[in-house]
Design a protein around this motif. Structure first.
Motif, PDB file in Angstrom:
ATOM      1  N   MET A 155      55.821  25.763  58.110  1.00 40.05           N
ATOM      2  CA  MET A 155      57.254  27.083  57.865  1.00 40.05           C
ATOM      3  C   MET A 155      57.080  27.746  59.014  1.00 40.05           C
ATOM      4  N   ILE A 156      57.290  28.086  60.134  1.00 40.82           N
ATOM      5  CA  ILE A 156      57.026  29.211  61.007  1.00 40.82           C
ATOM      6  C   ILE A 156      57.101  30.131  60.747  1.00 40.82           C
ATOM      7  N   HIS A 157      56.661  31.487  61.394  1.00 37.95           N
ATOM      8  CA  HIS A 157      56.232  32.921  61.267  1.00 37.95           C
ATOM      9  C   HIS A 157      58.407  32.746  61.961  1.00 37.95           C
ATOM     10  N   PRO A 158      59.104  34.254  60.967  1.00 38.61           N
ATOM     11  CA  PRO A 158      60.396  34.499  61.273  1.00 38.61           C
ATOM     12  C   PRO A 158      60.384  35.009  62.663  1.00 38.61           C
ATOM     13  N   MET A 159      59.424  35.701  63.220  1.00 44.49           N
ATOM     14  CA  MET A 159      59.509  36.412  64.011  1.00 44.49           C
ATOM     15  C   MET A 159      59.286  35.995  65.203  1.00 44.49           C
ATOM     16  N   VAL A 177      51.088  32.691  60.369  1.00 45.24           N
ATOM     17  CA  VAL A 177      52.057  32.797  61.421  1.00 45.24           C
ATOM     18  C   VAL A 177      52.668  31.186  60.848  1.00 45.24           C
ATOM     19  N   TYR A 178      52.069  30.099  59.813  1.00 45.05           N
ATOM     20  CA  TYR A 178      52.341  28.979  59.624  1.00 45.05           C
ATOM     21  C   TYR A 178      52.328  28.706  58.225  1.00 45.05           C
ATOM     22  N   VAL A 179      53.349  28.210  57.306  1.00 43.55           N
ATOM     23  CA  VAL A 179      52.268  27.636  56.220  1.00 43.55           C
ATOM     24  C   VAL A 179      53.589  26.263  56.024  1.00 43.55           C
ATOM     25  N   GLY A 183      40.878  26.856  56.851  1.00 40.31           N
ATOM     26  CA  GLY A 183      40.466  25.966  55.214  1.00 40.31           C
ATOM     27  C   GLY A 183      41.853  25.710  53.981  1.00 40.31           C
ATOM     28  N   TRP A 184      42.266  26.912  54.000  1.00 41.06           N
ATOM     29  CA  TRP A 184      43.133  27.183  53.321  1.00 41.06           C
ATOM     30  C   TRP A 184      44.720  26.090  53.079  1.00 41.06           C
ATOM     31  N   GLY A 185      44.795  25.729  54.863  1.00 40.25           N
ATOM     32  CA  GLY A 185      45.870  24.935  54.646  1.00 40.25           C
ATOM     33  C   GLY A 185      46.705  25.774  55.687  1.00 40.25           C
ATOM     34  N   PHE A 186      46.915  27.046  56.164  1.00 41.93           N
ATOM     35  CA  PHE A 186      48.282  27.996  56.305  1.00 41.93           C
ATOM     36  C   PHE A 186      46.846  28.419  57.460  1.00 41.93           C
TER      37      PHE A 186
END
Length: 203
Positions: free
Chosen positions: A1-5, A31-33, A91-94
């Motif tokens: 999911m991209i940042h809503p703004m 900004v992305y997950v 490295g956390w994936g986001f």
């Protein structure tokens, strides 16, 4: 999911679409997950697709450390590459904002972290353009990338995080522990995909 703004805009006829900030996004903002709605295409599933579908998946996905192709369900798949990108995978994936992103500025990342299977020519127009995103970029640049990310991670707990609700609880616990000095930094080398045959050769 991209940042809503953010919103999708046409960059140019040559480049196509890109993702732009609709409001100020401060350094340290996630900004992305990769959320549960993202489409995960395994290496086996990819080989079973016809050529046209493979081309579409290849164009709009990135390869995870497990070798799966991750295809965003929203317009996060339209984020373009720049060698002086303002966001980067961690490295956390986001992905995190490496610096403040102005309203109206295009959000960009570095495809060198996407486990490309081929060298891809780029012409991003920045002063430090590498001309090619190469398959071994992560090995060549991870130290510099880690330094930039650690600088941004210093602010991750001090800025608003609109995507916090979709971040895995264990991942956020690790981020919190790192921010409090109780856990080590996780290098972008954790994102690198090593095919099974390469691992077998090493072992």
């Amino acid at each position: 999911m991209i940042h809503p703004m953010t919103e999708l805009r046409l960059v140019s006829d040559d480049i196509g679409y890109g993702v732009f900030a609709t409001e100020f996004i401060p350094q340290g903002t996630i900004v992305y997950v990769q959320d549960p709605l993202e489409i995960v295409v395994s290496s086996v599933e990819y080989t079973l697709l016809n050529v046209q579908m493979q081309q579409m998946v290849e164009k709009y996905s990135y390869i995870s450390s497990l070798g799966d192709r991750i295809l965003s369900w929203d317009f996060g798949k339209y984020v373009n590459h720049r060698c002086d990108c303002n966001t980067m995978s961690t490295g956390w994936g986001f992905e995190i904002a490496l610096r403040d992103i102005r309203q109206g500025e295009e959000i960009t990342d570095d495809y060198g972290l996407f486990n490309l299977e081929y060298d891809m020519p780029v012409s991003c127009g920045c002063n430090r353009c590498r001309k090619f995103v190469r398959r071994n970029d992560i090995d060549m640049h991870y130290r510099a990338w880690d330094e930039k990310i650690q600088h941004a991670m210093a602010r991750v707990m001090r800025v608003e995080q609109p995507l916090l609700s979709v971040i895995d609880a264990d991942v956020w616990a690790s981020v919190t522990a790192f921010s409090q000095g109780r856990a080590p930094y996780i290098s972008v080398m954790e994102l690198k995909h090593e095919p099974c045959e390469e691992k077998m050769m090493v072992s």
